[in-house]
Design an enzyme around this catalytic site. Structure first.
Site, PDB file in Angstrom:
ATOM      1  N   CYS A  84      17.239  -2.923 -33.265  1.00 23.45           N
ATOM      2  CA  CYS A  84      18.474  -3.483 -32.751  1.00 23.45           C
ATOM      3  C   CYS A  84      19.434  -3.627 -33.926  1.00 23.45           C
ATOM      4  O   CYS A  84      19.041  -3.478 -35.083  1.00 23.45           O
ATOM      5  CB  CYS A  84      18.248  -4.818 -32.048  1.00 23.45           C
ATOM      6  N   GLU A 137      25.103 -12.141 -27.291  1.00 27.23           N
ATOM      7  CA  GLU A 137      25.500 -10.767 -27.544  1.00 27.23           C
ATOM      8  C   GLU A 137      25.798  -9.984 -26.272  1.00 27.23           C
ATOM      9  O   GLU A 137      25.108 -10.133 -25.268  1.00 27.23           O
ATOM     10  CB  GLU A 137      24.383 -10.028 -28.289  1.00 27.23           C
TER      11      GLU A 137
END
Length: 197
Positions: free
Chosen positions: A67, A121
């Site tokens: 990520c 996020e």
């Protein structure tokens, strides 16, 4: 030393500025741009990783392949390829042969770590398919362990507490799509306005 910056977002997922990554993750982390990538091989296995124990946020949890945070004016595809190289040591030759597709372009989440640190996020999920047998050389500052798992093992991990909260949420959406090589390309229309492909 280069200071990595994150892209800050408003409620419409439009870019409203940037901030230093390290200083921005705390108990009141601003909403920002990120991504998750699931690296599959041509046998349908997924590379599952354990975050390095020295990571400031969510150390030691098991999660997807990698990520990261797209930088200002960086496209999603370029950000994914950069992190696959920097975090997992995937070679340029392997990356050149990789097939990338957004599979959950609208994914977003908010999670709180045991120490109170928040992740908040807009985090499109990408699948990258690479030839089986390619070498992986994880960066020990980022990755404690990396293992190729069957889809059944990945599904099992989603029910265990050692998995990351975003992994559990993503698997809830990915599981109905079937095994990784069957995940449909969701296209780029649903990516946030702040992020080009």
């Amino acid at each position: 030393m280069v200071v990595e910056e994150i892209v800050l977002l408003n409620a419409e997922d439009e870019a409203v500025g940037t901030a230093p990554k390290a200083a921005s993750h705390h108990r009141d982390t601003p909403y920002h741009l990120a991504f998750s990538c699931y690296l599959a091989d041509t046998e349908g296995r997924i590379l599952i990783t354990q975050r390095a124990l020295g990571k400031r946020t969510f150390p030691g949890v098991w999660t997807g392949s990698c990520c990261g945070h797209p930088g200002p004016r960086e496209g999603l595809r370029d950000a994914v390829l950069r992190r696959l190289h920097d975090e997992l040591g995937i070679t340029d030759d392997t990356l050149a042969a990789a097939s990338l597709a957004p599979v959950l372009p609208g994914f977003q989440y908010r999670a709180v770590a045991d120490d109170g640190t928040v992740e908040h996020e807009r985090c499109p999920v990408v699948r990258a398919v690479v030839p089986s047998g390619g070498a992986v050389r994880p960066n020990p500052q980022e990755v404690e362990a990396a293992e190729w798992w069957t889809w059944e093992q990945c599904l099992d991990l989603a029910g265990r507490p050692e998995s990351s909260p975003w992994y559990r949420l993503q698997l809830a959406e990915l599981a109905p799509l079937g095994p990784p090589l069957d995940w449909p390309d969701a296209g780029t229309a649903a990516l946030p306005p702040a992020l080009a492909w």
